[in-house]
Scaffold this motif. Structure first.
Motif, PDB file in Angstrom:
ATOM      1  N   LEU A 172      -6.962  -8.219  -8.671  1.00  0.00           N
ATOM      2  CA  LEU A 172      -6.504  -8.659  -7.844  1.00  0.00           C
ATOM      3  C   LEU A 172      -6.974 -10.409  -7.895  1.00  0.00           C
ATOM      4  O   LEU A 172      -8.200 -10.548  -7.869  1.00  0.00           O
ATOM      5  CB  LEU A 172      -6.642  -8.345  -6.303  1.00  0.00           C
ATOM      6  N   GLU A 175      -8.416 -12.564  -2.175  1.00  0.00           N
ATOM      7  CA  GLU A 175      -8.795 -11.869  -1.069  1.00  0.00           C
ATOM      8  C   GLU A 175      -7.947 -10.772  -0.709  1.00  0.00           C
ATOM      9  O   GLU A 175      -6.662 -11.236  -0.596  1.00  0.00           O
ATOM     10  CB  GLU A 175      -9.172 -12.561  -0.095  1.00  0.00           C
ATOM     11  N   LYS A 176      -8.157  -9.783  -0.381  1.00  0.00           N
ATOM     12  CA  LYS A 176      -7.324  -8.918   0.302  1.00  0.00           C
ATOM     13  C   LYS A 176      -6.651  -9.280   1.580  1.00  0.00           C
ATOM     14  O   LYS A 176      -5.537  -8.857   2.027  1.00  0.00           O
ATOM     15  CB  LYS A 176      -7.825  -7.620   0.650  1.00  0.00           C
ATOM     16  N   PRO A 187      -4.510  -7.069   7.372  1.00  0.00           N
ATOM     17  CA  PRO A 187      -5.313  -6.636   6.305  1.00  0.00           C
ATOM     18  C   PRO A 187      -5.613  -5.125   6.538  1.00  0.00           C
ATOM     19  O   PRO A 187      -5.733  -4.099   5.646  1.00  0.00           O
ATOM     20  CB  PRO A 187      -6.618  -7.204   6.878  1.00  0.00           C
ATOM     21  N   LEU A 190      -2.802  -3.390   5.241  1.00  0.00           N
ATOM     22  CA  LEU A 190      -2.936  -3.337   3.547  1.00  0.00           C
ATOM     23  C   LEU A 190      -3.569  -2.174   3.250  1.00  0.00           C
ATOM     24  O   LEU A 190      -3.412  -1.545   2.030  1.00  0.00           O
ATOM     25  CB  LEU A 190      -3.318  -4.717   3.169  1.00  0.00           C
ATOM     26  N   SER A 191      -4.942  -1.985   3.727  1.00  0.00           N
ATOM     27  CA  SER A 191      -5.857  -0.902   3.491  1.00  0.00           C
ATOM     28  C   SER A 191      -5.012   0.283   3.243  1.00  0.00           C
ATOM     29  O   SER A 191      -5.039   1.021   2.284  1.00  0.00           O
ATOM     30  CB  SER A 191      -6.912  -1.110   4.565  1.00  0.00           C
ATOM     31  N   PHE A 194      -2.741   0.562   0.555  1.00  0.00           N
ATOM     32  CA  PHE A 194      -3.483   1.129  -0.683  1.00  0.00           C
ATOM     33  C   PHE A 194      -3.562   2.432  -0.846  1.00  0.00           C
ATOM     34  O   PHE A 194      -3.275   3.230  -1.753  1.00  0.00           O
ATOM     35  CB  PHE A 194      -4.750   0.152  -0.782  1.00  0.00           C
ATOM     36  N   SER A 207     -11.537  -5.299  -5.850  1.00  0.00           N
ATOM     37  CA  SER A 207     -10.414  -5.885  -6.280  1.00  0.00           C
ATOM     38  C   SER A 207      -9.983  -5.532  -7.592  1.00  0.00           C
ATOM     39  O   SER A 207      -8.932  -6.270  -8.096  1.00  0.00           O
ATOM     40  CB  SER A 207     -10.529  -7.513  -6.255  1.00  0.00           C
TER      41      SER A 207
END
Lengths: 232, 232
Positions: A172, A175-176, A187, A190-191, A194, A207
């Motif tokens: 990636l 940064e996430k 965020p 997003l975790s 994933f 990443s």
DNA sequence: CGCTATGTTGATCCATATCAATAAGTGTGG
DNA sequence: CCACACTTATTGATATGGATCAACATAGCG
């Protein structure tokens, strides 16, 4: 502005076909600056005095309203930003900050508009570039309106894999937390997205991403050229 | 194409400043057609053979993915659509359907591109138009990413009130179900959002809206020129 | 090495979607 | 012109995607 920067800028679609004289005229008023990370280059609402060209590093375009903030896109070398504001001589609609140490060329907007009127190839290049940008935003808008957050992530990963040459593994480039903002989610979310993609063959280590079976991911992502192909 | 349609098209910013000869050349290959309501004029993915000009009626630009569909924007007289696809000679990114009986002028895309190369004022007009469209989509994107659905509705109503000349009363120009889709919400949710705005001085009777106190609505809508002012 | 920002996970809350039922329009054909 | 069919709008009940809050782990960085 140092001559050494000329070739990079000259190589952009935007400047490739214009006459030497016009290019030189544009460069005459331009200058290059080095910025540290996390510097706000422009702010939403400012008058658009300069067309910006990212020569190295990267720049985040973002926008804020009522205490909330969102990343709109990321500009990487070699590319321009805020072309539309320059053309219309209007205020910036987005703010920009460096993400890392970056070299940025600044070309006075009035020179861009003046040369536009002189050099037809430059005009042609600007309109082509602007049409491309327009279509990119339309795609981003469709992405946001038609897909859930994990569908957006799945398709984002497929696009990045393509960008990385189709390899099963890639990194990636964000940064996430900023990836989350770009994709229109938190965020935390997003975790979890994933984690949800583990079941479809996506491995995440920091990443570093591994997509074990692209076909499997595509079956749930359902990528569309009219959203995900950023070359058309 | 009938001569009577010329003045309307000629009056568009896009065609206003070009030479008579070039305008005539563009019109030579163009034709005008009448369409009944609910006719799909173009489909996402089709090659962009014609620049479309809405002379009367109205056209919905929409997009679909994976069984979902969303309205992207509405084109009303006199205005063009799919300019970016024409410029790039790429596939349409959105579909278009008539909302009512409409007269549409069709100008071959290759003629537009050819005249662009001949007529500098036309080129200037196209780039200005495209930059305006670009900035409109950016605003729409910010609206969607930074605001909740009732904030979007509140600001939409304020924009419509401005459009209607600032009167306290005006009519929605859409079916509510399509307004919901434009604003990125379901019809049910739109009903509830309207109900929620009662408390802030918004009266709804069918498609007739009354805003008793603009200041009060603005306090919760917090309109921003960089999202809501579609003239800059 | 310790500080600070980032990332992850869990618990909970909230906005919004979905499903279902009803009401109100709107258009069509007899 | 009315009756019927069909679409649209509203309301309620419920489900769910996603946000928020909190705690903790981890990774960069000075």
């Amino acid at each position: 502005m140092p001559e050494s920067d000329y070739p990079e800028i000259r190589g952009l679609h935007l400047f490739r076909n214009m006459t030497d004289a016009h290019f030189a005229a544009l460069m005459r008023g331009a200058y290059v600056q080095n910025f540290p990370p996390q510097i706000e280059l422009i702010a939403e609402g400012d008058p658009s005095d300069f067309l910006h060209v990212v020569l190295s590093g990267s720049v985040d375009l973002f926008s804020a309203w009522n205490g909330r903030e969102t990343s709109m896109s990321t500009v990487r070398p070699i590319a321009t930003f805020i072309l539309a504001a320059t053309i219309r001589d209007g205020p910036y609609l987005m703010s920009a900050r460096t993400l890392e140490k970056s070299r940025i060329a600044l070309i006075p907007s009035q020179d861009v508009r003046a040369i536009f009127d002189e050099d037809h190839d430059f005009a042609r290049a600007i309109v082509t570039e602007l049409a491309l940008h327009f279509r990119s935003v339309i795609k981003a808008h469709k992405d946001l309106k038609l897909r859930t957050s994990s569908e957006r992530l799945a398709n984002y990963l497929l696009r990045q894999q393509t960008r990385a040459g189709g390899d099963a593994e890639f990194d990636l480039r964000f940064e996430k937390r900023r990836l989350a903002s770009l994709l229109g989610m938190t965020p935390e979310n997003l975790s979890r997205a994933f984690r949800g993609l583990h079941a479809h063959g996506v491995r995440v280590d920091g990443s570093h991403i591994t997509i074990s079976d692209r076909g499997r991911l595509e079956r749930i992502a359902r990528p569309s050229p009219f959203i995900d192909d950023h070359t058309i």
